[in-house]
Design an enzyme around this catalytic site. Sequence first.
Site, short mmCIF file in Angstrom:
data_model
loop_
_atom_site.label_atom_id
_atom_site.label_comp_id
_atom_site.label_asym_id
_atom_site.label_seq_id
_atom_site.Cartn_x
_atom_site.Cartn_y
_atom_site.Cartn_z
N GLY A 153 0.73 -0.98 -0.08
CA GLY A 153 -0.03 0.11 -0.04
C GLY A 153 0.69 1.27 0.30
N ASP A 154 2.04 1.27 0.72
CA ASP A 154 2.76 2.43 0.72
C ASP A 154 3.33 2.45 -0.67
OD1 ASP A 154 2.29 2.28 3.43
OD2 ASP A 154 4.06 0.96 4.01
#
Length: 302
Positions: A250-251
């Site tokens: 997600g990052d």
Amino acid sequence: MIYTVTFNPSLDYIVRLDHFTAGEINRVNYEQVLAGGKGINVSIVLGNLGHASTALGFVAGFTGEEIKRQLRERGVTSNFVQLADGFSRINVKAKAHSETEINGQGPDISDSQRAELFAQLDKLQAGDTLVLAGSIPKTLPDDIYEQIMARLAGRDIRIVVDAEKRLLLNVLKYHPFLIKPNNHELGDMFGVKLTTDEEILTYARKLQEMGATNVLISMAGDGAMLLTADGQTFRCPAPQGELVNSVGAGDSMVAGFLTGYMESGGDFAQAFHMGVATGSASAFSSELATRPEVEALLKTIQ
């Protein structure tokens, strides 16, 4: 310039096992120690994609020194507030038949040390981008995200927020440029279980109504969605590949989105596709995405 803030950085001890049985001795067949924390991951992936950033936050002790060393080794600039006591947390990420995480607490942070971080943020300039990501240590106030965004309001600083539930909902009144909940977090915010694209879109629009500018929804193996401030909606399935490690995916999507946005001069379609490709590239690798891996996946998306 891009700045990332990680309030509670970590060393991630990543292990894989054939089998895991609670209460018994378990032997790993793979292990790795990586600097972690959502903002740090964003900075590392931005560097892998060719864009400089400065990682901010708090570090302490021997683990803090290793976090800084690893970032230097990767060519990432950091300017952490150094804490005198304690040590930066160690998180265990174990993958056998399923993934299990055991996250440390992190060191205590004083009011004066928090003021040091605020002084750094006060130096940001118009046109800069600030990524606020991840959990808050127990010794920081619950409204630390709000304090920062109120402090920077009206200064033409593009702010990205990737945080859970209340942390995210409480900053929407400051109109962050981009927020990135996943579909499960989105449902949790409103106390519902989301099962269809239409349901996800409905609640993502609610976040826009509450103040978010652009809303990027990650959905793991189901891909992602993007709702933009000008009314566009994008939907993309996940590229094909074998899941190796979901930590940091997600990052990586955030870093990829910012990269695509900057390199295309603000084209949301390019930013979205770059974000999906970058998140997937990290998920398909034992480490965070590199530029060649992202570009290979980007061809399959476009």
